[in-house]
Structure formats: structure tokens, C-alpha cells
Motif scaffolding. Structure first.
Motif, PDB file in Angstrom:
ATOM      1  N   GLN A 191       0.932   4.090  -2.822  1.00  0.00           N
ATOM      2  CA  GLN A 191       0.760   5.493  -2.462  1.00  0.00           C
ATOM      3  C   GLN A 191       1.841   6.352  -3.120  1.00  0.00           C
TER       4      GLN A 191
ATOM      5  N   LEU B 267       0.828  -1.210   0.000  1.00  0.00           N
ATOM      6  CA  LEU B 267       0.000   0.000   0.000  1.00  0.00           C
ATOM      7  C   LEU B 267       0.862   1.261   0.000  1.00  0.00           C
ATOM      8  N   ARG B 268       1.949   1.247   0.739  1.00  0.00           N
ATOM      9  CA  ARG B 268       2.855   2.405   0.735  1.00  0.00           C
ATOM     10  C   ARG B 268       3.494   2.593  -0.638  1.00  0.00           C
TER      11      ARG B 268
ATOM     12  N   LEU C  74       1.186   6.543  -6.855  1.00  0.00           N
ATOM     13  CA  LEU C  74       0.072   7.433  -7.154  1.00  0.00           C
ATOM     14  C   LEU C  74       0.526   8.891  -7.092  1.00  0.00           C
TER      15      LEU C  74
ATOM     16  N   VAL D 176       0.102   1.343 -10.328  1.00  0.00           N
ATOM     17  CA  VAL D 176      -0.620   1.645  -9.082  1.00  0.00           C
ATOM     18  C   VAL D 176      -1.780   0.674  -8.906  1.00  0.00           C
TER      19      VAL D 176
END
Length: 89
Positions: free
Chosen positions: A19, A15-16, A22, A45
Motif C-alpha cells: 500500500q 499488504l501495508r 503504491l 508493488v
């Protein structure tokens, strides 16, 4: 929750990473970068988010199929599990 500490760490790392990717996509759009480059990074992403979601489902499946330790919720039905998987598709 999701599973063991190792599985949680893997999900958080994914998820990091997503992030950060993105943020890169947003910067690329703001800088007027080529559409092909933006879409390529946006696909990365999306893949990172999908992988995090699949990891959550895969490691949490056992918990979803059984009562939790406190018996707070009922086990998920087959239809509920199928809906959960399809939500990632």
C-alpha cells in the motif's frame, strides 16, 4: 481464514508495505518521474502483492482442503485449488 496469528501478521505487513509502495508510485507519476523509476517501483508493488497472495494460499491450504470447524463449507476440490493458485500467476 488465513491461518495462525503469525501468518496473518506477515500478510498484513506485506499488504501495508505494498500500500505504501503504491502511494509512492502514484506520487511519482504525479511528479512526472522517469518511466523507468515508476515501472521499477510498480514491479515492487506487484511482487509484494504476489507474496501476500502466495502466503495466504500457502498458509490457508490446509483449511481449504478440509471442512472448517463449523462444517459450513465443503472442502475444495483439486480443480478449485489449482484455479486458486493460477489466479496469482
Amino acid at each position: 481464514m488465513i491461518g495462525d496469528d503469525d501468518a496473518i501478521a506477515q500478510v498484513l505487513n506485506r499488504l501495508r508495505r505494498a500500500q505504501g509502495q503504491l502511494g509512492g508510485v502514484i506520487a511519482m507519476i504525479e511528479a512526472g518521474r522517469d518511466c523507468k523509476d515508476v515501472v521499477t517501483q510498480l514491479a515492487a508493488v506487484s511482487k509484494a502483492l504476489d507474496r501476500a497472495g502466495f502466503k495466504i494460499v500457502a498458509t490457508g491450504l490446509r483449511e481449504c482442503m478440509t471442512d472448517n470447524a463449523e462444517g459450513v463449507r465443503e472442502p475444495m476440490t483439486e480443480a478449485e485449488l489449482e484455479k486458486l493458485f493460477l489466479a496469482l500467476a
